[in-house]
Write an enzyme that holds these catalytic residues in place. Structure first.
Site, PDB file in Angstrom:
ATOM      1  N   GLU A  15       0.841  -1.306  -0.028  1.00 35.54           N
ATOM      2  CA  GLU A  15       0.173   0.131   0.099  1.00 35.54           C
ATOM      3  C   GLU A  15       0.864   1.350  -0.122  1.00 35.54           C
ATOM      4  O   GLU A  15       0.512   2.246  -0.692  1.00 35.54           O
ATOM      5  CB  GLU A  15      -1.104  -0.016   1.180  1.00 35.54           C
ATOM      6  CG  GLU A  15      -1.870  -0.980   1.293  1.00 35.54           C
ATOM      7  CD  GLU A  15      -2.868  -1.137   2.385  1.00 35.54           C
ATOM      8  OE1 GLU A  15      -3.869  -1.503   2.309  1.00 35.54           O
ATOM      9  OE2 GLU A  15      -2.244  -0.799   3.588  1.00 35.54           O
TER      10      GLU A  15
ATOM     11  N   GLU B  24      52.486   9.137  -9.946  1.00 40.75           N
ATOM     12  CA  GLU B  24      53.755   9.795  -9.343  1.00 40.75           C
ATOM     13  C   GLU B  24      54.450   9.125  -8.256  1.00 40.75           C
ATOM     14  O   GLU B  24      53.598   8.545  -7.079  1.00 40.75           O
ATOM     15  CB  GLU B  24      53.614  11.280  -9.149  1.00 40.75           C
ATOM     16  CG  GLU B  24      54.870  11.830  -8.813  1.00 40.75           C
ATOM     17  CD  GLU B  24      54.437  13.451  -8.344  1.00 40.75           C
ATOM     18  OE1 GLU B  24      55.548  14.166  -8.339  1.00 40.75           O
ATOM     19  OE2 GLU B  24      53.337  13.941  -8.150  1.00 40.75           O
TER      20      GLU B  24
ATOM     21  N   HIS C  23      48.781  13.498  -9.321  1.00 42.90           N
ATOM     22  CA  HIS C  23      49.790  14.078  -8.599  1.00 42.90           C
ATOM     23  C   HIS C  23      49.992  13.489  -7.283  1.00 42.90           C
ATOM     24  O   HIS C  23      49.068  13.285  -6.552  1.00 42.90           O
ATOM     25  CB  HIS C  23      49.462  15.522  -8.659  1.00 42.90           C
ATOM     26  CG  HIS C  23      50.689  16.381  -7.932  1.00 42.90           C
ATOM     27  ND1 HIS C  23      50.352  17.207  -6.795  1.00 42.90           N
ATOM     28  CD2 HIS C  23      51.896  16.657  -8.154  1.00 42.90           C
ATOM     29  CE1 HIS C  23      51.450  17.621  -6.423  1.00 42.90           C
ATOM     30  NE2 HIS C  23      52.428  17.499  -7.221  1.00 42.90           N
ATOM     31  N   ASN C  24      51.275  13.488  -6.891  1.00 42.41           N
ATOM     32  CA  ASN C  24      51.443  13.012  -5.466  1.00 42.41           C
ATOM     33  C   ASN C  24      50.706  11.716  -5.129  1.00 42.41           C
ATOM     34  O   ASN C  24      49.874  11.825  -3.970  1.00 42.41           O
ATOM     35  CB  ASN C  24      51.234  14.033  -4.483  1.00 42.41           C
ATOM     36  CG  ASN C  24      52.416  15.094  -4.417  1.00 42.41           C
ATOM     37  OD1 ASN C  24      53.465  14.922  -5.018  1.00 42.41           O
ATOM     38  ND2 ASN C  24      52.242  16.329  -3.805  1.00 42.41           N
TER      39      ASN C  24
ATOM     40  N   LYS D 117      59.045   6.726 -16.417  1.00 43.54           N
ATOM     41  CA  LYS D 117      59.524   8.287 -16.820  1.00 43.54           C
ATOM     42  C   LYS D 117      60.398   8.762 -15.635  1.00 43.54           C
ATOM     43  O   LYS D 117      60.018   8.728 -14.508  1.00 43.54           O
ATOM     44  CB  LYS D 117      58.247   9.111 -16.990  1.00 43.54           C
ATOM     45  CG  LYS D 117      58.597  10.533 -17.019  1.00 43.54           C
ATOM     46  CD  LYS D 117      57.296  11.293 -16.965  1.00 43.54           C
ATOM     47  CE  LYS D 117      57.404  12.829 -16.798  1.00 43.54           C
ATOM     48  NZ  LYS D 117      58.070  13.015 -15.603  1.00 43.54           N
TER      49      LYS D 117
ATOM     50  N   HIS E 184      56.475  12.781   0.475  1.00 43.85           N
ATOM     51  CA  HIS E 184      56.572  14.082   0.061  1.00 43.85           C
ATOM     52  C   HIS E 184      57.670  14.719   0.738  1.00 43.85           C
ATOM     53  O   HIS E 184      57.720  14.946   1.964  1.00 43.85           O
ATOM     54  CB  HIS E 184      55.236  14.827   0.174  1.00 43.85           C
ATOM     55  CG  HIS E 184      55.066  16.057  -0.596  1.00 43.85           C
ATOM     56  ND1 HIS E 184      54.619  17.358  -0.128  1.00 43.85           N
ATOM     57  CD2 HIS E 184      55.701  16.127  -2.002  1.00 43.85           C
ATOM     58  CE1 HIS E 184      54.934  18.015  -1.285  1.00 43.85           C
ATOM     59  NE2 HIS E 184      55.215  17.476  -2.310  1.00 43.85           N
TER      60      HIS E 184
ATOM     61  N   GLU F 256      60.247  10.404  -9.259  1.00 46.77           N
ATOM     62  CA  GLU F 256      60.930  11.499  -8.914  1.00 46.77           C
ATOM     63  C   GLU F 256      62.095  10.939  -7.894  1.00 46.77           C
ATOM     64  O   GLU F 256      61.821  10.609  -6.840  1.00 46.77           O
ATOM     65  CB  GLU F 256      59.946  12.702  -8.094  1.00 46.77           C
ATOM     66  CG  GLU F 256      59.112  13.306  -9.103  1.00 46.77           C
ATOM     67  CD  GLU F 256      59.685  14.214  -9.721  1.00 46.77           C
ATOM     68  OE1 GLU F 256      60.851  14.392  -9.819  1.00 46.77           O
ATOM     69  OE2 GLU F 256      58.840  14.703 -10.900  1.00 46.77           O
TER      70      GLU F 256
ATOM     71  N   ASP G  75      57.639   9.679  -5.436  1.00 46.97           N
ATOM     72  CA  ASP G  75      58.680  10.610  -5.227  1.00 46.97           C
ATOM     73  C   ASP G  75      59.482   9.652  -4.175  1.00 46.97           C
ATOM     74  O   ASP G  75      58.887   9.278  -2.963  1.00 46.97           O
ATOM     75  CB  ASP G  75      58.126  11.628  -4.453  1.00 46.97           C
ATOM     76  CG  ASP G  75      57.500  12.749  -5.122  1.00 46.97           C
ATOM     77  OD1 ASP G  75      57.698  12.719  -6.356  1.00 46.97           O
ATOM     78  OD2 ASP G  75      57.139  13.816  -4.546  1.00 46.97           O
TER      79      ASP G  75
ATOM     80  N   ILE H 220      13.520  21.567   4.719  1.00 52.41           N
ATOM     81  CA  ILE H 220      13.424  20.909   3.433  1.00 52.41           C
ATOM     82  C   ILE H 220      14.373  21.946   2.495  1.00 52.41           C
ATOM     83  O   ILE H 220      13.936  22.979   2.609  1.00 52.41           O
ATOM     84  CB  ILE H 220      12.017  20.897   3.012  1.00 52.41           C
ATOM     85  CG1 ILE H 220      11.271  19.754   4.163  1.00 52.41           C
ATOM     86  CG2 ILE H 220      11.812  20.383   1.472  1.00 52.41           C
ATOM     87  CD1 ILE H 220       9.842  19.607   3.961  1.00 52.41           C
TER      88      ILE H 220
END
Length: 762
Positions: free
Chosen positions: A194, A335, A305-306, A433, A350, A384, A337, A651
């Site tokens: 229902e 990457e 990145h990182n 790389k 890092h 790196e 490092d 709301i």
């Protein structure tokens, strides 16, 4: 499917034990390990927890939020606690999006197996649900939330409370009228079936009914020819309409008689509009559909990145999980490092910050395992390297032994004489790389021409200068306070031999053209890249037709925020590296862009960004085509969630903002007015218009917000997609959360029209 889950809940031994509950140890860190009582709820869709059996339970997670379940051996955290707990007793619940993993340790191997098998079974069942099954389950969840006393029935008072929870404010008399109409048993309460009837009365969509009747001769059904007319006239499916119409009817029409008669009922029509075929994102663009045989430089590459960070870049956590998450979302350039670590083992973190450290060996192991789970196109490891000669030899040893045949060992210049290989040629390969020696003897003649500014670079305390990654692309320096002494590079030949993409310093575009080869690549800070676009935009575009460029965020973004990748893509930069752990507009654009082409991490650039003689300038484009006019009618919204817990009693007042990102001249924003007190089925019916010169580079972002006159509008949901993947006509846009996970069944309904700009009279 909901019934399948219910059947399994009463027959599967693992699920039966999970419903009884188990005491397990929740692990957050080496020092935070606490006992919690976990129990699968009777709905089979949620797991709750308490401090002890019989204690006050709280929701822990929903099965729909779970991506997968991993063994304890695959958990970085649990492995670090192997002396305290047997790894066989541990497991990890991995969630979609950026939510942290949940590491648990059971009291026995058997109990761990029970939860691992049971959770994975439920995840598999939920993953295979179709649109209707999702809706059934969603309604069941709401019924349970509304049934406050859990007696299997809902009074009108409970219904009123439920409407508020569902983001809807309704006239009391009208709501009571619908309630009475749904109370077929005339008990003054609603049972589950229902309640479904009541919900359907609530969600009758007048805009869909009107559209249906515009194309239906009798207002009751769409014949095959009427449906073809709709697909051709409104949905712009001109080439495929006759064949698609019958396929859509067979897929979306709920009644067998309708399928036999080749007609579409109102329910079938709504089902089509809510399906993938009625989605704004063109299904043709979902699998790999682009040419993958062109040189790597002709593609945009999903880049991180990182990658090791799951928090900020000053004192955030470094984790192998960062690599796993990036790779599973289709990232193709990560990457690493790497620095000298204890016991002769290199570590990843890092540099000169307070971020935690992880063994390089663990990173390479994770890369080997997850590199090609989402995409089998080539993965680039951007290394790196800050290590000593001895630990560089260890780097080379780990890369060779762990990656094995995955690591590309043949030099790129030996594969093709004049250009980079294609993603197709490099399937299943990992390319390193980094710095590379010309010969076995260090060669610094070229680098010695580059002057570096004198600077005081004692080990930095929680700070990174923006130019540091650029310095990393040069040879190592002996840094002395107040002065510097330049040394010859001490790059290990064993590591150099593994490098496929040689990192080289950027001097000028003419220098690159004259001195560099196609397999050499330069990195640019975001500010350097922006300046080059302004100063020599066309040269930058031409440069990126033959050589790879990597752009990285400013070192001053200590909170790991992101730049907008669009302006770098406009210049043809392939590897625009993003802090993937940070949600927001910029990652919405990145995720939306790489959603196409099978989420394989490679997107073919437009032809004017692949032509070595191109005249295209991203700041001053001259298009050979007429501008296109995009008209968007924002019609309605459906089941928008309440996202701000501090406004629980309120709301939402939703509005829709449409944003176009592309070349500067095409970038624009417009928004609708807000609808007061209705997140359940708001209606806007407003039209927005945009003029776009270069649609091949344009992205569209639809954002739904909760209007607040006192403060900033709260984010509700968004969806971002490339212009080239957008379907015209009446379309649903299924919203995503800030983390990019589904907000099902939340959506907005729009009409999309694209036309050429008419010629102006001279």
């Amino acid at each position: 499917m909901a019934s399948v889950i219910q059947d399994r809940l009463t027959t599967d031994q693992d699920l039966l034990q999970m419903q009884e509950g188990m005491l397990m140890r929740k692990v957050r860190s080496k020092s935070w390990k606490k006992l919690r009582y976990f129990r699968l709820q009777k709905d089979g869709m949620t797991v709750w927890h308490a401090r002890q059996a019989g204690g006050n339970e709280k929701p822990s997670f929903s099965i729909s939020d779970v991506e997968m379940v991993r063994k304890g051996h695959d958990s970085e955290l649990l492995r670090s606690l192997a002396e305290e707990f047997p790894l066989e007793q541990g497991f990890t619940v991995v969630f979609h999006g950026r939510r942290s993993n949940l590491d648990l340790v059971a009291n026995s191997v058997e109990e761990a197996q029970t939860w691992m098998q049971g959770l994975q079974l439920l995840v598999d069942l939920v993953t295979s649900m179709d649109q209707q099954e999702w809706l059934d389950q969603w309604l069941k969840d709401w019924f349970q939330r509304g049934d406050k006393n859990q007696d299997g029935r809902m009074s009108f008072t409970e219904i009123q409370r439920l409407l508020h929870l569902m983001n809807m404010e309704m006239d009391h008399e009208y709501a009571f009228h619908l309630f009475q109409a749904a109370d077929i048993s005339q008990t003054g309460t609603l049972e589950r079936e229902e309640f479904v009837h009541f919900y359907k009365s609530l969600t009758k969509r007048k805009e869909i009914r009107k559209l249906f009747e515009n194309f239906s001769a009798d207002g009751k059904k769409l014949t095959l020819l009427e449906f073809v007319d709709f697909l051709q006239g409104e949905q712009k499916e001109k080439d495929y309409a006759p064949g698609c119409a019958l396929e859509f009817i067979n897929r979306c029409e709920p009644s067998d008689s309708g399928k036999l008669r080749h007609v579409l009922s109102m329910d079938g029509f709504l089902s089509y509009l809510c399906s993938k075929d009625g989605d704004i994102f063109n299904p043709v663009c979902l699998p790999v559909y682009q040419d993958m045989t062109q040189p790597l430089s002709h593609y945009f590459i999903n880049s991180s990145h990182n990658t090791y960070l799951v928090g900020d870049q000053l004192c955030g956590q470094s984790s192998v999980e960062g690599y796993i998450r990036a790779l599973k979302r289709g990232c193709r350039c990560v990457e690493v490092d790497v620095w000298d670590g204890p016991n002769g083992e290199p570590i990843v973190y890092h540099g000169h910050t307070l971020t935690s450290r992880i063994p390089f060996k663990d990173v390479v192991t994770a890369v080997a395992q997850y590199a090609f789970q989402t995409s089998d196109y080539p993965l680039i490891l951007s290394l790196e390297n800050h290590c000593s000669w001895e630990q560089q030899q260890t780097l080379a040893q780990h890369l060779t032994e762990i990656l094995g045949e995955q690591l590309l060992s043949a030099p790129l210049e030996g594969l093709l004489p004049t250009q980079l290989p294609s993603p197709e040629q490099l399937r299943g390969k990992i390319l390193l790389k980094g710095k590379k020696l010309e010969t076995c003897e260090p060669d610094v003649e070229e680098e010695d021409k580059e002057e570096e500014p004198e600077c005081d670079l004692e080990p930095l305390q929680g700070t990174q200068v923006e130019s540091e990654p650029e310095l990393q692309e040069q040879e190592p320096f002996l840094r002395i306070k107040g002065k510097k002494k330049k040394l010859k590079p001490i790059l290990c030949p064993a590591l150099s031999a593994l490098v496929s993409l040689k990192s080289v310093p950027f001097h000028s575009f003419s220098h690159s053209k004259e001195h560099y080869r196609f397999y050499e690549t330069s990195s640019f800070s975001e500010s350097k890249a922006r300046n080059l676009i302004k100063e020599a935009g066309n040269e930058f575009v031409q440069h990126n037709t033959w050589q790879l460029s990597r752009v990285y965020p400013s070192g001053l973004r200590t909170d790991s925020s992101n730049y907008n990748p669009q302006e770098l893509w406009n210049a043809g930069c392939q590897m625009v590296a993003m802090n993937m752990q940070t949600a927001g507009l910029e990652m919405d654009i990145c995720d939306g862009f790489f959603r196409q082409n099978g989420v394989c991490g490679y997107v073919l650039k437009p032809d004017f960004l692949r032509d070595a003689q191109t005249f295209f300038h991203p700041e001053r484009p001259i298009s050979p085509y007429k501008a296109q006019i995009l008209t968007i009618q924002v019609i309605s919204g459906q089941q928008l969630p309440k996202v701000n817990n501090t406004k629980e009693k309120s709301i939402v007042d939703p509005l829709v903002k449409v944003e176009v990102f592309g070349i500067p001249a095409d970038t624009a924003r417009q928004e609708t007015s807000y609808v007061e007190n209705n997140g359940f089925n708001p209606y806007w019916g407003q039209t927005l218009s945009f003029r776009v010169l270069v649609p091949e580079l344009a992205m569209l972002r639809f954002v739904v917000k909760d209007y607040d006159w006192k403060s900033r509008n709260d984010f509700i949901g968004q969806f971002t997609l490339p212009w080239t993947c957008m379907q015209q006509g009446y379309r649903h846009i299924h919203l995503l959360s800030r983390d990019g996970t589904s907000l099902h069944p939340a959506s907005i309904f729009v009409h999309i029209s694209i036309r050429e700009e008419p010629e102006t009279e001279s």
